[in-house]
Design a protein around this motif. Structure first.
Motif, PDB file in Angstrom:
ATOM      1  N   GLY A 149      24.367 -65.085 -55.221  1.00  0.00           N
ATOM      2  CA  GLY A 149      23.704 -65.388 -56.465  1.00  0.00           C
ATOM      3  C   GLY A 149      22.189 -65.804 -56.596  1.00  0.00           C
ATOM      4  O   GLY A 149      21.575 -65.709 -57.434  1.00  0.00           O
ATOM      5  N   GLN A 150      21.607 -65.627 -55.133  1.00  0.00           N
ATOM      6  CA  GLN A 150      20.187 -66.159 -55.399  1.00  0.00           C
ATOM      7  C   GLN A 150      19.280 -64.764 -55.772  1.00  0.00           C
ATOM      8  O   GLN A 150      18.167 -64.974 -56.140  1.00  0.00           O
ATOM      9  CB  GLN A 150      19.846 -66.410 -53.759  1.00  0.00           C
ATOM     10  N   ALA A 151      20.004 -63.631 -55.471  1.00  0.00           N
ATOM     11  CA  ALA A 151      18.965 -62.525 -55.908  1.00  0.00           C
ATOM     12  C   ALA A 151      20.278 -61.565 -56.194  1.00  0.00           C
ATOM     13  O   ALA A 151      20.512 -60.405 -55.886  1.00  0.00           O
ATOM     14  CB  ALA A 151      18.544 -61.815 -54.637  1.00  0.00           C
ATOM     15  N   LEU A 152      20.773 -61.870 -57.412  1.00  0.00           N
ATOM     16  CA  LEU A 152      21.981 -61.114 -57.974  1.00  0.00           C
ATOM     17  C   LEU A 152      21.762 -59.888 -58.188  1.00  0.00           C
ATOM     18  O   LEU A 152      20.795 -59.228 -58.795  1.00  0.00           O
ATOM     19  CB  LEU A 152      22.317 -61.759 -59.774  1.00  0.00           C
ATOM     20  N   GLY A 153      22.486 -58.939 -57.467  1.00  0.00           N
ATOM     21  CA  GLY A 153      22.439 -57.402 -57.701  1.00  0.00           C
ATOM     22  C   GLY A 153      21.678 -56.817 -56.451  1.00  0.00           C
ATOM     23  O   GLY A 153      21.619 -55.815 -56.539  1.00  0.00           O
ATOM     24  N   GLY A 154      21.084 -57.755 -55.734  1.00  0.00           N
ATOM     25  CA  GLY A 154      20.119 -57.139 -54.665  1.00  0.00           C
ATOM     26  C   GLY A 154      20.830 -57.578 -53.550  1.00  0.00           C
ATOM     27  O   GLY A 154      21.755 -58.115 -53.316  1.00  0.00           O
ATOM     28  N   TRP A 155      20.136 -56.848 -52.247  1.00  0.00           N
ATOM     29  CA  TRP A 155      20.666 -56.994 -51.082  1.00  0.00           C
ATOM     30  C   TRP A 155      19.913 -57.264 -50.103  1.00  0.00           C
ATOM     31  O   TRP A 155      19.631 -57.368 -48.972  1.00  0.00           O
ATOM     32  CB  TRP A 155      21.064 -55.585 -50.681  1.00  0.00           C
ATOM     33  N   SER A 156      18.773 -58.206 -50.620  1.00  0.00           N
ATOM     34  CA  SER A 156      17.760 -58.648 -49.761  1.00  0.00           C
ATOM     35  C   SER A 156      18.273 -59.966 -48.871  1.00  0.00           C
ATOM     36  O   SER A 156      17.511 -60.384 -47.623  1.00  0.00           O
ATOM     37  CB  SER A 156      16.588 -59.475 -50.597  1.00  0.00           C
ATOM     38  N   THR A 157      19.212 -60.539 -49.032  1.00  0.00           N
ATOM     39  CA  THR A 157      19.737 -61.458 -48.199  1.00  0.00           C
ATOM     40  C   THR A 157      20.648 -61.176 -47.268  1.00  0.00           C
ATOM     41  O   THR A 157      21.558 -61.769 -46.284  1.00  0.00           O
ATOM     42  CB  THR A 157      20.332 -62.645 -48.967  1.00  0.00           C
ATOM     43  N   ILE A 158      21.134 -59.602 -47.101  1.00  0.00           N
ATOM     44  CA  ILE A 158      22.204 -58.968 -46.084  1.00  0.00           C
ATOM     45  C   ILE A 158      21.616 -59.605 -44.725  1.00  0.00           C
ATOM     46  O   ILE A 158      20.454 -59.503 -44.260  1.00  0.00           O
ATOM     47  CB  ILE A 158      22.378 -57.497 -46.465  1.00  0.00           C
ATOM     48  N   THR A 159      22.729 -59.780 -43.685  1.00  0.00           N
ATOM     49  CA  THR A 159      22.295 -60.009 -42.416  1.00  0.00           C
ATOM     50  C   THR A 159      23.098 -59.004 -41.621  1.00  0.00           C
ATOM     51  O   THR A 159      23.730 -58.230 -42.053  1.00  0.00           O
ATOM     52  CB  THR A 159      23.028 -61.382 -42.404  1.00  0.00           C
TER      53      THR A 159
END
Length: 302
Positions: free
Chosen positions: A139-149
């Motif tokens: 939910g921090q970057a809804l719709g984004g994948w910037s937090t993928i590990t």
């Protein structure tokens, strides 16, 4: 006990063992065995005896060489990537992102087998993409994948490899079940070996060797056999409802034993992913999505 209850209980127990797989793995890691060495040891204990049996019956391979090679690679990567992700990542995220595999199967079957996607497939894909975005981003970057590990990528690639292996088996259904399982276990050994050579040498206490053998032959092989027993004795629509219990077992165990508390966004995303998986698993024209397809049209997990 009525015989009709046995498949349900077997599938529930098998799904629970897969969902709580992270717990014994982290025990061995704490005991001095890194992930690649653990995977190598566990699957070598299965692949060596079964590989010997398969070699003695190698006449059964005739006409199935290409499928076996694909199983070695795709099936091996499925398990290696999944177990590495479980060992180092957040359990609930790993399980949910792996459960994207039914959606990957939609596109793989369309591309390679020319199967129609249909409205259920399209809806499942939309739900799964939305759910995975919620799980990955929290939910921090809804719709984004910037937090993928990296562990997220391992889980996603594991589900993708699993879906592709399902397509391989749907295209070649004549290979015996035990040869299929052996190919996957051999693949795990071959893929884990170079990773293990790059990892620190294991420091497993001799007293742990018995536990490692039990983990391989009773936990891994036992979970496989229990799921096999359950799914071949019940309707796909029923097994599709029970199989996601793996996620519930994993989430509950991670919450209670590792203190991993899923956020509301992850829970919502998980509900979307599991709904998508259910839609795909209950399609009459779909390949069994949560395990390699078999000639009898049922689903199994190796």
């Amino acid at each position: 006990m009525r015989n009709g209850a046995l498949p349900v209980l077997a599938l529930l127990l098998g799904s629970t063992l897969w969902g709580v797989l992270w717990w014994p793995m982290r025990h061995f890691a704490a005991a001095g065995v890194s992930g690649p060495w653990l995977i190598l040891g566990v699957y070598a204990l299965l692949a060596l005896p079964m590989g010997t049996w398969s070699w003695r019956h190698r006449r059964d391979w005739r006409g199935h060489g290409r499928a076996i090679l694909w199983l070695v690679f795709l099936g091996g990567w499925t398990n290696v990537a999944f177990m590495l992700a479980l060992l180092h990542g957040e359990v609930i995220r790993v399980l949910l992102l792996f459960y994207l595999s039914p959606v990957w199967a939609i596109f793989a079957a369309r591309l390679f087998l020319h199967e129609a996607i249909g409205w259920r497939g399209a809806m499942a894909a939309a739900l799964a993409v939305s759910g995975s975005a919620l799980v990955v981003s929290k939910g921090q970057a809804l719709g984004g994948w910037s937090t993928i590990t990296g562990n997220d990528l391992l889980a996603i690639s594991s589900g993708l490899a699993f879906a592709l292996s399902s397509v391989v088996l749907r295209a070649d259904e004549g290979l015996a079940d035990l040869h299929r399982a052996t190919a996957v276990w051999v693949g795990c050994v071959l893929l884990a070996l170079p990773l293990a050579l790059l990892a620190p040498l294991p420091r497993l206490h001799p007293g742990e060797m018995g536990f490692l053998l039990a983990f391989s032959w009773f936990w891994i092989a036992g979970a496989t056999l229990l799921v096999q027993y359950g799914v071949v004795r019940m309707a796909v629509s029923l097994s599709a409802v029970i199989l996601p219990f793996e996620v519930i077992a994993g989430a509950a165990s991670a919450w209670g034993l590792a203190g991993e508390v899923p956020s509301f966004t992850e829970i919502l995303g998980g509900m979307l992913i599991l709904t998508a998986a259910f839609l795909q698993m209950t399609r009459r024209d779909a390949a069994p999505p949560m395990a390699p397809a078999l000639s009898d049209g049922k689903e199994r997990r190796f």
